[in-house]
Design a protein around this motif. Sequence first.
Motif, PDB file in Angstrom:
ATOM      1  N   VAL A  64      73.305  65.871  47.694  1.00 25.82           N
ATOM      2  CA  VAL A  64      73.175  66.004  49.140  1.00 25.82           C
ATOM      3  C   VAL A  64      74.188  65.036  49.719  1.00 25.82           C
ATOM      4  O   VAL A  64      74.208  63.867  49.370  1.00 25.82           O
ATOM      5  N   GLY A  65      75.062  65.503  50.562  1.00 25.62           N
ATOM      6  CA  GLY A  65      76.136  64.654  51.068  1.00 25.62           C
ATOM      7  C   GLY A  65      77.267  64.616  50.065  1.00 25.62           C
ATOM      8  O   GLY A  65      77.369  65.462  49.169  1.00 25.62           O
ATOM      9  N   SER A  66      78.117  63.618  50.204  1.00 26.26           N
ATOM     10  CA  SER A  66      79.260  63.509  49.292  1.00 26.26           C
ATOM     11  C   SER A  66      79.542  62.051  48.957  1.00 26.26           C
ATOM     12  O   SER A  66      79.225  61.143  49.717  1.00 26.26           O
ATOM     13  N   ILE A  67      80.143  61.859  47.776  1.00 21.43           N
ATOM     14  CA  ILE A  67      80.569  60.530  47.350  1.00 21.43           C
ATOM     15  C   ILE A  67      81.930  60.285  47.998  1.00 21.43           C
ATOM     16  O   ILE A  67      82.885  61.014  47.735  1.00 21.43           O
ATOM     17  N   GLY A  89      75.746  63.052  56.427  1.00 19.88           N
ATOM     18  CA  GLY A  89      75.885  63.054  57.883  1.00 19.88           C
ATOM     19  C   GLY A  89      76.534  61.756  58.318  1.00 19.88           C
ATOM     20  O   GLY A  89      77.630  61.409  57.862  1.00 19.88           O
ATOM     21  N   ASN A  90      75.855  61.004  59.184  1.00 21.78           N
ATOM     22  CA  ASN A  90      76.376  59.709  59.644  1.00 21.78           C
ATOM     23  C   ASN A  90      75.786  58.528  58.880  1.00 21.78           C
ATOM     24  O   ASN A  90      76.111  57.381  59.153  1.00 21.78           O
ATOM     25  N   VAL A  91      74.924  58.799  57.927  1.00 19.20           N
ATOM     26  CA  VAL A  91      74.247  57.740  57.167  1.00 19.20           C
ATOM     27  C   VAL A  91      75.030  57.455  55.886  1.00 19.20           C
ATOM     28  O   VAL A  91      75.436  58.372  55.163  1.00 19.20           O
ATOM     29  N   VAL A  92      75.253  56.164  55.607  1.00 22.39           N
ATOM     30  CA  VAL A  92      75.993  55.736  54.424  1.00 22.39           C
ATOM     31  C   VAL A  92      75.030  55.029  53.470  1.00 22.39           C
ATOM     32  O   VAL A  92      74.281  54.141  53.872  1.00 22.39           O
ATOM     33  N   TYR A  93      75.046  55.459  52.204  1.00 23.63           N
ATOM     34  CA  TYR A  93      74.225  54.854  51.153  1.00 23.63           C
ATOM     35  C   TYR A  93      75.144  54.228  50.111  1.00 23.63           C
ATOM     36  O   TYR A  93      76.135  54.814  49.727  1.00 23.63           O
ATOM     37  N   ARG A  94      74.775  53.042  49.651  1.00 23.64           N
ATOM     38  CA  ARG A  94      75.499  52.416  48.544  1.00 23.64           C
ATOM     39  C   ARG A  94      74.559  52.392  47.345  1.00 23.64           C
ATOM     40  O   ARG A  94      73.410  51.980  47.455  1.00 23.64           O
ATOM     41  N   THR A  95      75.071  52.844  46.227  1.00 29.21           N
ATOM     42  CA  THR A  95      74.241  52.938  45.029  1.00 29.21           C
ATOM     43  C   THR A  95      75.074  52.562  43.815  1.00 29.21           C
ATOM     44  O   THR A  95      76.300  52.410  43.924  1.00 29.21           O
ATOM     45  N   TYR A  96      74.425  52.400  42.682  1.00 29.68           N
ATOM     46  CA  TYR A  96      75.151  52.012  41.475  1.00 29.68           C
ATOM     47  C   TYR A  96      74.476  52.566  40.238  1.00 29.68           C
ATOM     48  O   TYR A  96      73.314  52.943  40.246  1.00 29.68           O
ATOM     49  N   LEU A  97      75.252  52.575  39.161  1.00 27.12           N
ATOM     50  CA  LEU A  97      74.769  52.929  37.821  1.00 27.12           C
ATOM     51  C   LEU A  97      75.274  51.827  36.897  1.00 27.12           C
ATOM     52  O   LEU A  97      76.481  51.683  36.708  1.00 27.12           O
ATOM     53  N   LYS A  98      74.349  51.016  36.376  1.00 29.03           N
ATOM     54  CA  LYS A  98      74.704  49.851  35.561  1.00 29.03           C
ATOM     55  C   LYS A  98      74.434  50.109  34.085  1.00 29.03           C
ATOM     56  O   LYS A  98      73.449  50.745  33.730  1.00 29.03           O
TER      57      LYS A  98
END
Length: 111
Positions: A64-67, A89-98
């Motif tokens: 959902v959305g794009s990287i 949309g206008n919401v930005v998420y920061r995520t990670y894979l460690k």
Amino acid sequence: MDHIKKLIIAAGCFILVMCAELHVNAATYRVSHVSALSWEAKYDVTTHGNRITDVSHVKAKGLVGSIVKKYVSQPASNKVTLHMTRKVGNVVYRTYLKTKVADHKIHVTAN
């Protein structure tokens, strides 16, 4: 009687091989994670002992959305992190894979 000796020797070798602890000095692992209805990412990690020597084939996509941004960091010789910024949309998420290698085991965490 000769067949019984061969069977016993074969069974003994099988047990020794299956019970022996093997340490792999170098291996390549595929690390992947799918976060339900959010994102998915994967990469290959090459190790030597408890050190990560290479990260390759990095792929990430938003379900959902794009990287909009991704990069790999290596804060320690046994740790690697794929950082991703995903926009919905206008919401930005920061995520990670460690990924962390310790005691010849690989540990993967995500948020």
